[in-house]
Structures are given as C-alpha cells and as structure tokens.
Scaffold this motif. Structure first.
Motif, PDB file in Angstrom:
ATOM      1  N   UNK A  60       0.819  -1.216   0.000  1.00  0.00           N
ATOM      2  CA  UNK A  60       0.000   0.000   0.000  1.00  0.00           C
ATOM      3  C   UNK A  60       0.854   1.267   0.000  1.00  0.00           C
ATOM      4  N   UNK A  61       2.167   1.135   0.182  1.00  0.00           N
ATOM      5  CA  UNK A  61       3.057   2.300   0.215  1.00  0.00           C
ATOM      6  C   UNK A  61       3.492   2.679  -1.195  1.00  0.00           C
ATOM      7  N   UNK A  62       2.511   2.904  -2.064  1.00  0.00           N
ATOM      8  CA  UNK A  62       2.807   3.195  -3.466  1.00  0.00           C
ATOM      9  C   UNK A  62       3.445   4.562  -3.664  1.00  0.00           C
ATOM     10  N   UNK A  63       3.344   5.436  -2.668  1.00  0.00           N
ATOM     11  CA  UNK A  63       3.940   6.762  -2.784  1.00  0.00           C
ATOM     12  C   UNK A  63       5.317   6.827  -2.133  1.00  0.00           C
ATOM     13  N   UNK A  64       5.871   5.686  -1.752  1.00  0.00           N
ATOM     14  CA  UNK A  64       7.197   5.636  -1.143  1.00  0.00           C
ATOM     15  C   UNK A  64       8.216   5.158  -2.171  1.00  0.00           C
ATOM     16  N   UNK A  65       9.412   5.717  -2.098  1.00  0.00           N
ATOM     17  CA  UNK A  65      10.485   5.352  -3.010  1.00  0.00           C
ATOM     18  C   UNK A  65      11.778   5.213  -2.218  1.00  0.00           C
ATOM     19  N   UNK A  66      12.805   4.737  -2.878  1.00  0.00           N
ATOM     20  CA  UNK A  66      14.104   4.608  -2.221  1.00  0.00           C
ATOM     21  C   UNK A  66      15.204   4.936  -3.218  1.00  0.00           C
ATOM     22  N   UNK A  67      16.345   5.294  -2.692  1.00  0.00           N
ATOM     23  CA  UNK A  67      17.549   5.484  -3.481  1.00  0.00           C
ATOM     24  C   UNK A  67      18.602   4.548  -2.902  1.00  0.00           C
ATOM     25  N   UNK A  68      19.323   3.842  -3.766  1.00  0.00           N
ATOM     26  CA  UNK A  68      20.403   2.980  -3.330  1.00  0.00           C
ATOM     27  C   UNK A  68      21.683   3.796  -3.337  1.00  0.00           C
ATOM     28  N   UNK A  69      22.413   3.725  -2.242  1.00  0.00           N
ATOM     29  CA  UNK A  69      23.685   4.422  -2.135  1.00  0.00           C
ATOM     30  C   UNK A  69      24.769   3.421  -1.773  1.00  0.00           C
ATOM     31  N   UNK A  70      25.992   3.671  -2.254  1.00  0.00           N
ATOM     32  CA  UNK A  70      27.125   2.811  -1.948  1.00  0.00           C
ATOM     33  C   UNK A  70      28.287   3.640  -1.428  1.00  0.00           C
ATOM     34  N   UNK A  71      29.184   2.944  -0.731  1.00  0.00           N
ATOM     35  CA  UNK A  71      30.369   3.587  -0.176  1.00  0.00           C
ATOM     36  C   UNK A  71      31.473   2.552  -0.049  1.00  0.00           C
ATOM     37  N   UNK A  72      32.712   3.007  -0.078  1.00  0.00           N
ATOM     38  CA  UNK A  72      33.836   2.110   0.167  1.00  0.00           C
ATOM     39  C   UNK A  72      34.511   2.400   1.498  1.00  0.00           C
ATOM     40  N   UNK A  73      34.255   3.552   2.082  1.00  0.00           N
ATOM     41  CA  UNK A  73      34.916   3.922   3.336  1.00  0.00           C
ATOM     42  C   UNK A  73      33.940   4.440   4.401  1.00  0.00           C
ATOM     43  N   UNK A 109      36.049  -3.603   0.383  1.00  0.00           N
ATOM     44  CA  UNK A 109      35.261  -2.738   1.264  1.00  0.00           C
ATOM     45  C   UNK A 109      34.133  -2.154   0.424  1.00  0.00           C
ATOM     46  N   UNK A 110      32.948  -2.709   0.597  1.00  0.00           N
ATOM     47  CA  UNK A 110      31.801  -2.262  -0.187  1.00  0.00           C
ATOM     48  C   UNK A 110      30.575  -2.260   0.714  1.00  0.00           C
ATOM     49  N   UNK A 111      29.951  -1.113   0.838  1.00  0.00           N
ATOM     50  CA  UNK A 111      28.791  -0.944   1.710  1.00  0.00           C
ATOM     51  C   UNK A 111      27.636  -0.378   0.897  1.00  0.00           C
ATOM     52  N   UNK A 112      26.411  -0.768   1.282  1.00  0.00           N
ATOM     53  CA  UNK A 112      25.204  -0.260   0.624  1.00  0.00           C
ATOM     54  C   UNK A 112      24.200   0.169   1.675  1.00  0.00           C
ATOM     55  N   UNK A 113      23.336   1.100   1.295  1.00  0.00           N
ATOM     56  CA  UNK A 113      22.216   1.481   2.139  1.00  0.00           C
ATOM     57  C   UNK A 113      21.089   1.989   1.249  1.00  0.00           C
ATOM     58  N   UNK A 114      19.872   1.910   1.783  1.00  0.00           N
ATOM     59  CA  UNK A 114      18.704   2.465   1.109  1.00  0.00           C
ATOM     60  C   UNK A 114      18.308   3.727   1.846  1.00  0.00           C
ATOM     61  N   UNK A 115      18.002   4.776   1.095  1.00  0.00           N
ATOM     62  CA  UNK A 115      17.490   6.022   1.657  1.00  0.00           C
ATOM     63  C   UNK A 115      16.051   6.144   1.172  1.00  0.00           C
ATOM     64  N   UNK A 116      15.126   6.214   2.111  1.00  0.00           N
ATOM     65  CA  UNK A 116      13.696   6.223   1.770  1.00  0.00           C
ATOM     66  C   UNK A 116      13.184   7.649   1.656  1.00  0.00           C
ATOM     67  N   UNK A 117      12.257   7.860   0.707  1.00  0.00           N
ATOM     68  CA  UNK A 117      11.702   9.193   0.461  1.00  0.00           C
ATOM     69  C   UNK A 117      10.310   9.061  -0.144  1.00  0.00           C
ATOM     70  N   UNK A 118       9.607  10.164  -0.128  1.00  0.00           N
ATOM     71  CA  UNK A 118       8.325  10.272  -0.823  1.00  0.00           C
ATOM     72  C   UNK A 118       8.617  10.206  -2.315  1.00  0.00           C
TER      73      UNK A 118
END
Length: 124
Positions: A60-73, A109-118
């Motif tokens: 039901x969260x059709x108005x929610x989105x995410x961005x994938x971000x990566x980092x090495x440090x 060294x590889x890291x990921x995260x999701x950032x949630x937004x409208x």
C-alpha cells in the motif's frame, strides 16, 4: 507538522529506522520491530553474484520510493542506479532483492544502504 517528528527522515521512536523506512516496510513507529532488511549475495546469472539488500515493502506504500547508495569507506555515499533482482509477495507485504545495476569492481570494502523518500520528492 514538526518534520523532526513526522518527516520522512525523522526517527521519533529512536529505533534506527526513519519514518519513511517504517512506512515503506509496513511497520509502525510504536510497534516492536523485527529485522526487515538484510544484506546478501544474489546470483544474478550463472556464477555472477552481486551484493544486494533484501527489504520488505508494504504494497500500500505506493507513494514511497528509495535510493540505493554505496560507499567504500563509510565517509561519503554515492547514489547508484539500482535494479530489483527478485520480488516475492506475501499478501500485503512483498520482499524485494535490490542491488546496484553495475556490480562493484572492488569487493574488499563495499557498503550499501537504502534512503527512503516520498516518490514525489526529488532524488537527493
């Protein structure tokens, strides 16, 4: 409304999940939480593995989105193009397997995260 309490990036219950993430996952700020996201390797094609994040999503969260971000440090994050490698549903909740469209060259060294937004908000 106070964005420090009700904003997408706010975490009023201080559980480490933003309001946007809890909305996307279908969990509540006032309810005891369970693990709803985890990292893994996914076999995108025979013998070719990519790092992914498995996350649950409320249908039901059709108005929610995410961005994938990566980092090495972990001192800076880059937005990267993402792809949903696998999707499976369970009624009101579905599970998404999300990873970078282009796998990393350096796995040391590889890291990921999701950032949630409208979904109406611009990509950050």
């Amino acid at each position: 409304a106070d964005p420090l309490i009700s904003g997408w990036g706010a975490d009023p219950d201080q559980d480490g999940k933003t309001n946007g993430q809890e909305y996307f996952e279908g969990t509540g700020a006032q309810v005891g939480e369970q693990e709803t996201a985890r990292g893994a390797l996914y076999e995108a094609s025979e013998g070719a593995f990519v790092p992914v994040i498995w996350v649950q999503r409320s249908v039901v969260a059709t108005d929610a989105a995410f961005d994938l971000q990566t980092s090495t440090e972990l001192d800076g994050w880059d937005d990267v193009e993402s792809i949903v490698y696998h999707r499976q549903g369970e009624g009101a909740i579905e599970h998404l397997c999300i990873g970078p469209k282009t796998p990393p060259l350096d796995w040391d060294r590889f890291f990921m995260r999701l950032v949630f937004r409208d979904s109406e908000s611009p990509v950050q």
